[in-house]
Scaffold this motif. Structure first.
Motif, PDB file in Angstrom:
ATOM      1  N   ASN A  94      50.148  65.280  43.258  1.00  0.00           N
ATOM      2  CA  ASN A  94      49.582  66.616  43.426  1.00  0.00           C
ATOM      3  C   ASN A  94      48.974  67.055  42.089  1.00  0.00           C
ATOM      4  N   THR A  95      47.743  66.641  41.849  1.00  0.00           N
ATOM      5  CA  THR A  95      47.058  66.961  40.598  1.00  0.00           C
ATOM      6  C   THR A  95      45.757  67.694  40.891  1.00  0.00           C
ATOM      7  N   SER A  96      45.233  68.362  39.869  1.00  0.00           N
ATOM      8  CA  SER A  96      43.958  69.069  40.021  1.00  0.00           C
ATOM      9  C   SER A  96      42.795  68.094  40.126  1.00  0.00           C
ATOM     10  N   GLY A  97      42.890  66.978  39.418  1.00  0.00           N
ATOM     11  CA  GLY A  97      41.833  65.978  39.434  1.00  0.00           C
ATOM     12  C   GLY A  97      41.907  65.068  40.643  1.00  0.00           C
ATOM     13  N   THR A  98      40.972  64.118  40.698  1.00  0.00           N
ATOM     14  CA  THR A  98      40.824  63.224  41.851  1.00  0.00           C
ATOM     15  C   THR A  98      41.091  61.778  41.453  1.00  0.00           C
ATOM     16  N   VAL A  99      41.796  61.068  42.322  1.00  0.00           N
ATOM     17  CA  VAL A  99      42.034  59.632  42.138  1.00  0.00           C
ATOM     18  C   VAL A  99      41.382  58.882  43.297  1.00  0.00           C
ATOM     19  N   GLU A 100      40.492  57.937  42.970  1.00  0.00           N
ATOM     20  CA  GLU A 100      39.871  57.080  43.976  1.00  0.00           C
ATOM     21  C   GLU A 100      40.071  55.628  43.558  1.00  0.00           C
ATOM     22  N   TRP A 101      40.385  54.777  44.519  1.00  0.00           N
ATOM     23  CA  TRP A 101      40.489  53.353  44.200  1.00  0.00           C
ATOM     24  C   TRP A 101      39.977  52.516  45.352  1.00  0.00           C
ATOM     25  N   ARG A 102      39.427  51.371  44.983  1.00  0.00           N
ATOM     26  CA  ARG A 102      38.832  50.477  45.965  1.00  0.00           C
ATOM     27  C   ARG A 102      39.246  49.037  45.692  1.00  0.00           C
ATOM     28  N   LEU A 103      39.043  48.205  46.719  1.00  0.00           N
ATOM     29  CA  LEU A 103      39.471  46.808  46.645  1.00  0.00           C
ATOM     30  C   LEU A 103      38.263  45.890  46.693  1.00  0.00           C
ATOM     31  N   ALA A 104      38.219  44.949  45.753  1.00  0.00           N
ATOM     32  CA  ALA A 104      37.115  44.003  45.658  1.00  0.00           C
ATOM     33  C   ALA A 104      37.475  42.699  46.360  1.00  0.00           C
ATOM     34  N   SER A 105      36.454  42.017  46.867  1.00  0.00           N
ATOM     35  CA  SER A 105      36.696  40.755  47.580  1.00  0.00           C
ATOM     36  C   SER A 105      36.641  39.554  46.650  1.00  0.00           C
ATOM     37  N   TYR A 106      36.220  39.753  45.400  1.00  0.00           N
ATOM     38  CA  TYR A 106      36.176  38.649  44.435  1.00  0.00           C
ATOM     39  C   TYR A 106      36.286  39.204  43.025  1.00  0.00           C
ATOM     40  N   ASN A 107      36.628  38.323  42.096  1.00  0.00           N
ATOM     41  CA  ASN A 107      36.737  38.689  40.687  1.00  0.00           C
ATOM     42  C   ASN A 107      35.381  38.479  40.018  1.00  0.00           C
ATOM     43  N   PRO A 108      34.774  39.524  39.438  1.00  0.00           N
ATOM     44  CA  PRO A 108      33.443  39.374  38.842  1.00  0.00           C
ATOM     45  C   PRO A 108      33.451  38.621  37.509  1.00  0.00           C
ATOM     46  N   GLY A 109      34.615  38.300  36.963  1.00  0.00           N
ATOM     47  CA  GLY A 109      34.674  37.548  35.716  1.00  0.00           C
ATOM     48  C   GLY A 109      34.761  38.400  34.466  1.00  0.00           C
ATOM     49  N   PHE A 110      34.870  39.697  34.645  1.00  0.00           N
ATOM     50  CA  PHE A 110      35.024  40.596  33.506  1.00  0.00           C
ATOM     51  C   PHE A 110      35.852  41.793  33.942  1.00  0.00           C
TER      52      PHE A 110
END
Length: 263
Positions: free
Chosen positions: A176-192
């Motif tokens: 319960n924070t004032s700011g926003t948290v967004e996260w997503r899932l990648a299908s591969y590792n970009p190498g960096f």
């Protein structure tokens, strides 16, 4: 002429070549006064001439100022984070980007707490995270080979670290924070891996770490640190890289990771 004047004003604002401009101004004033006999003594004239010669010689000995960063100003390994810590960068930050296979290091418990107390305390605070999708078995196995098997002294295994991060991200999103948290899932590792802080502002910083094919430890991985002020086209390039990867990834939906790292 107008271009030279604009350049001189810019230099004065940034306090570049101050000594040269000061001597030039004095010389110009003395030259004007010399048009009137006996107003300026010979001693003063010679003092101005010698000062001007001294400044010119001094300027010749200085390395050329190209306005660009030297390699030591933007190429580092992870020891850099012992000098300028991640948490110290968050003091005035409003937005944080994280793109990494597991993000286990940057999203450690102390760092997450620091994000909560700084970025997420603000109404316009925003945390955006991309990590590898633990359901992508092939990508996870390949990332494990690259990140674990290519390190002489690994500190932790990739797959359990990724699952721990997923649980932590789910907890962060429920805060319960004032700011926003967004996260997503990648299908591969970009190498960096990439960390961005207030990327769209004048104080923006982007740190990019390259995984490589072999390291003694994760501490040895090379990274580059670019600022909006000095990064030029490459700052914009890495900013676009994150944004494009964000578009390609999926919101997590319901991800169930059992305690202890077993699915």
């Amino acid at each position: 002429m107008r271009k030279r004047v604009i350049e001189a004003l810019r230099n004065l604002r940034t306090r570049r070549y101050i000594e040269a401009y000061a001597i030039a101004t004095v010389a110009a004033v003395l030259a004007a006064l010399s048009l009137v006999n006996d107003v300026v003594s010979d001693n003063v004239r010679w003092a101005a001439v010698l000062a001007g010669v001294g400044v010119l010689v001094y300027r010749v000995t200085l390395p050329e100022d190209t306005g660009k960063l030297a390699a030591d100003d933007w190429l580092f390994d992870r020891s850099r984070f012992h000098v300028v810590t991640f948490t110290s960068r968050l003091v005035k930050a409003k937005e944080v980007w994280v793109l990494a296979p597991s993000a286990a290091n940057v999203l450690s418990a102390p760092n997450c707490e620091a994000i909560r107390q700084t970025v997420l305390r603000q109404n316009d605070g925003h945390l955006r995270v991309i990590v590898l999708n633990p359901d992508e078995a092939g990508a996870v196995a390949l990332a494990g080979r690259q990140l674990d098997d290519s390190v002489d002294f690994p500190a932790e295994e990739f797959e359990p670290a990724l699952k721990s991060t997923i649980r932590r991200l789910a907890a962060l999103a429920a805060w319960n924070t004032s700011g926003t948290v967004e996260w997503r899932l990648a299908s591969y590792n970009p190498g960096f891996s990439l960390v961005g802080i207030d990327v769209s502002t004048e104080a923006g910083v982007i740190i990019v770490e390259f995984h490589g094919c072999h390291n003694v430890s994760t501490e040895n991985r090379m990274h580059i640190e670019l600022t909006r002020k000095n990064g030029g086209q490459w700052y914009a390039y890495w900013q676009r890289q994150f944004e494009e990867f964000w578009k390609q990834t999926n919101a997590p939906g319901i991800v169930s990771v059992e305690p202890g790292g077993r699915r």
